[in-house]
Design an enzyme around this catalytic site. Structure first.
Site, PDB file in Angstrom:
ATOM      1  N   LYS A 111     -22.513 -29.859 -31.396  1.00  0.00           N
ATOM      2  CA  LYS A 111     -22.539 -31.038 -30.690  1.00  0.00           C
ATOM      3  C   LYS A 111     -22.555 -32.302 -31.419  1.00  0.00           C
ATOM      4  CE  LYS A 111     -24.925 -31.261 -26.809  1.00  0.00           C
ATOM      5  NZ  LYS A 111     -23.862 -31.354 -25.900  1.00  0.00           N
ATOM      6  N   ASN A 113     -19.173 -33.029 -32.909  1.00  0.00           N
ATOM      7  CA  ASN A 113     -18.459 -33.558 -32.153  1.00  0.00           C
ATOM      8  C   ASN A 113     -18.627 -35.136 -31.933  1.00  0.00           C
ATOM      9  OD1 ASN A 113     -17.207 -31.104 -31.489  1.00  0.00           O
ATOM     10  ND2 ASN A 113     -18.378 -30.633 -29.725  1.00  0.00           N
ATOM     11  N   GLY A 168     -19.195 -33.818 -22.852  1.00  0.00           N
ATOM     12  CA  GLY A 168     -20.413 -34.819 -22.897  1.00  0.00           C
ATOM     13  C   GLY A 168     -20.934 -35.289 -24.388  1.00  0.00           C
ATOM     14  N   ASP A 169     -20.632 -34.535 -25.265  1.00  0.00           N
ATOM     15  CA  ASP A 169     -20.724 -35.109 -26.775  1.00  0.00           C
ATOM     16  C   ASP A 169     -19.699 -36.283 -26.814  1.00  0.00           C
ATOM     17  OD1 ASP A 169     -22.186 -32.918 -26.800  1.00  0.00           O
ATOM     18  OD2 ASP A 169     -20.195 -31.599 -27.665  1.00  0.00           O
ATOM     19  N   ALA A 170     -18.554 -36.122 -26.377  1.00  0.00           N
ATOM     20  CA  ALA A 170     -17.422 -37.192 -26.461  1.00  0.00           C
ATOM     21  C   ALA A 170     -17.993 -38.535 -25.651  1.00  0.00           C
ATOM     22  CB  ALA A 170     -16.203 -36.879 -25.892  1.00  0.00           C
TER      23      ALA A 170
END
Length: 306
Positions: free
Chosen positions: A38, A41, A249-251
């Protein structure tokens, strides 16, 4: 500098096929490999958005080397803690209708390597930022997060948390600068319901009362919310054909930080950029090209709900 810490790094192996039948030879259409985890990313997207970043994590075996090599090709700075066990490979299989996710538990991290990582964190610049995201590999207990946060407190390193472990409740006593739960995590970790706007406001106020300074709540196609413990804003989402939600979500978190830090302002653009980037990634292989962010930003609106 925004440092990122991935305790359980991974290679994502995305396999695409026409169909998936048991007890048969299933021919694939194509396969994509990407460095993952995560906070990895987050570092990749921050770098693509021209924000200074450095990725920390445990890396082992041929798979750990692959991740470090790929990050080096992207010219992303890393501070690796090398281990003997092999970094996990997560497998995602898509037949165009359904997606099957096979996620490894991660490598074994010996005690002396856990200590080495804490020493690395002690060496980070004072007054910087550390994004901690993702799951725990074998032999790292949840209390390890507390050891990390104590070091960060002593160095005035501001913490951003995106973890789905129940210990998040205890970590809020360290008053992290920002946490990024999704709606499912608010339910699973805090027992909070987020079906209505009133419930969302109540949920965010509760999490603030436990110590979170700022909250970015992502809800997929339902949009996202940002609360600074005084006001709450909502940003809608754009309509896309979702390919995979694995990295969205990470982005979104990286995109938000790219505008919000260091001044902790410009929250409206930060929210739009987070929503647009998450959508662009969700319709792509892996993190994709991030080539529609500006287009999507123009389709989004932010409104204050408190």
């Amino acid at each position: 500098m925004i440092y990122t810490l991935t305790l359980n790094t991974a290679i994502d192996m995305n396999i695409y096929c026409h169909d998936l039948k048991p007890n048969s030879v299933n021919r694939t259409l194509y396969t994509e490999y990407s460095p993952n985890g995560k906070a990895i990313n987050v570092a990749i997207v921050l770098h693509k958005l021209n924000k200074a970043t450095c990725a920390l994590g445990f890396f082992g075996g041929f798979s750990g080397k692959y991740i470090l090599d790929e990050l080096a090709k992207m010219q992303i700075e890393t501070i690796p803690c090398l281990i003997d066990d092999i970094t996990r490979i997560n497998v995602f299989i898509s037949n165009g209708k359904d997606e099957y996710k096979l996620v490894g538990k991660g490598p074994f991290v010996p005690d002396h390597k856990k200590t080495e990582m804490l020493t690395i964190i002690e060496s980070l610049n004072n007054d910087s930022y550390l994004v901690i995201s993702g799951s725990l590999p074998q032999n790292i207990e949840p209390k390890y997060f507390q050891s990390i946060l104590k070091i960060c407190q002593s160095k005035n390193i501001k913490i951003i948390l995106d973890i789905s472990h129940p210990i998040l409740q205890d970590l809020l006593t360290y008053k992290p600068l920002l946490i990024k739960p999704n709606n499912d995590e608010l339910t699973e970790i805090f027992g909070l319901t987020t079906e209505t706007t009133e419930q969302i406001i109540t949920a965010l106020e509760y999490v603030h009362s436990k110590g979170a300074q700022n909250i970015l709540l992502t809800m997929g196609s339902k949009g996202l919310y940002f609360s600074n413990n005084k006001n709450i804003w909502f940003c809608n989402s754009v309509s896309i054909k979702q390919l995979s939600s694995a990295c969205a979500g990470d982005a979104s978190l990286a995109a938000f930080l790219s505008e919000w830090l260091p001044a902790q302002s410009n929250y409206k653009l930060a929210m739009k950029k987070a929503s647009a980037t998450g959508a662009n990634v969700a319709e792509s292989d892996g993190l994709g090209l991030l080539d529609k962010i500006s287009l999507y930003i123009n389709q989004l609106e932010v409104m204050q709900i408190k």
